[in-house]
Design an enzyme around this catalytic site. Sequence first.
Site, PDB file in Angstrom:
ATOM      1  NE  ARG A 104     -16.293  -2.728  11.858  1.00  0.00           N
ATOM      2  CZ  ARG A 104     -15.752  -3.534  12.768  1.00  0.00           C
ATOM      3  NH1 ARG A 104     -16.341  -3.707  13.911  1.00  0.00           N
ATOM      4  NH2 ARG A 104     -14.661  -4.187  12.507  1.00  0.00           N
ATOM      5  CB  THR A 108     -18.377   4.127  18.143  1.00  0.00           C
ATOM      6  OG1 THR A 108     -18.573   4.143  16.722  1.00  0.00           O
ATOM      7  CG2 THR A 108     -18.124   5.526  18.650  1.00  0.00           C
ATOM      8  CG  ASP A 200     -11.100  -5.588   2.027  1.00  0.00           C
ATOM      9  OD1 ASP A 200     -11.898  -5.352   1.087  1.00  0.00           O
ATOM     10  OD2 ASP A 200     -11.011  -4.861   3.031  1.00  0.00           O
ATOM     11  CG  ASP A 203      -8.793  -3.705  -0.466  1.00  0.00           C
ATOM     12  OD1 ASP A 203      -9.227  -2.613  -0.880  1.00  0.00           O
ATOM     13  OD2 ASP A 203      -8.208  -3.851   0.626  1.00  0.00           O
TER      14      ASP A 203
HETATM   15  N1  URA Z   1     -15.162  -7.881   5.001  1.00  0.00           N
HETATM   16  C1  URA Z   1     -14.346  -8.457   4.084  1.00  0.00           C
HETATM   17  O1  URA Z   1     -14.197  -7.953   2.981  1.00  0.00           O
HETATM   18  N2  URA Z   1     -13.713  -9.597   4.426  1.00  0.00           N
HETATM   19  C2  URA Z   1     -13.854 -10.181   5.623  1.00  0.00           C
HETATM   20  O2  URA Z   1     -13.267 -11.238   5.871  1.00  0.00           O
HETATM   21  C3  URA Z   1     -14.718  -9.567   6.566  1.00  0.00           C
HETATM   22  C4  URA Z   1     -15.357  -8.405   6.223  1.00  0.00           C
END
Ligand code: URA
Length: 209
Positions: A104, A108, A200, A203
């Site tokens: 992303r 933008t 995440d 991760d």
């Molecule tokens: N992507 C992720 O890995 N976790 C989120 O909470 C939102 C997007």
Amino acid sequence: MQNVTIVDHPLVMHKLTHLRKMETPSREFRELVKELSSLMAWEVTKNFPLKEIEIETPICKTTQKVLAEKDVVIVPILRAGLGMVEGFTNIIPKAKIGHIGLYRDPETLQAVEYYKKLPSDIAEREAIIVDPMLATGVSVIHTIRLLKEANCPNIKVVHILACPEGIKAVTTAYPDIPIFCAAIDDHLNDHAYIVPGLGDAGDRLFGTK
Ligand code: URA
């Protein structure tokens, strides 16, 4: 909700709770994502067509059902989508895999494509896009558009967790696309994380934090 299926089987709910826990280590997190993906694949493939064939049991001849040939492509959105691939190929072993890499743009907020490799016969395949999290919807909307541009005739999307904002964005852009998820959480926070969520997903899958 239009075109949204929540796969809330007790086994799915149980595994999802363990996935959310912050103390769940990467090794277990990867295993849970794989198992959840396989459980969700049962629901996603529920309407796959059958055909009748003649077989012979030790007792007699009989007509019974088998899966009609259906060509599938699993499309993980890199990188977290990779965690869901094996769970799906365990259930649909003949599926091909296409890869879409997006990030992303921080200014933008649009999806920027850095990798795309799809099977050459994608126009004859049913696509199942996989990405554990449906947050803003930007990545999945971009991926659906790419697959439509490639004339993919039939597209489904599978997430483990979604949020109302992401569901609204995707169903507004593509009301014809079925979405499957295990739960729709409360909301997105200011950093575009799902709340309560699981953090995440990339991760946690790959141990990068
Ligand atoms: N992507 C992720 O890995 N976790 C989120 O909470 C939102 C997007």
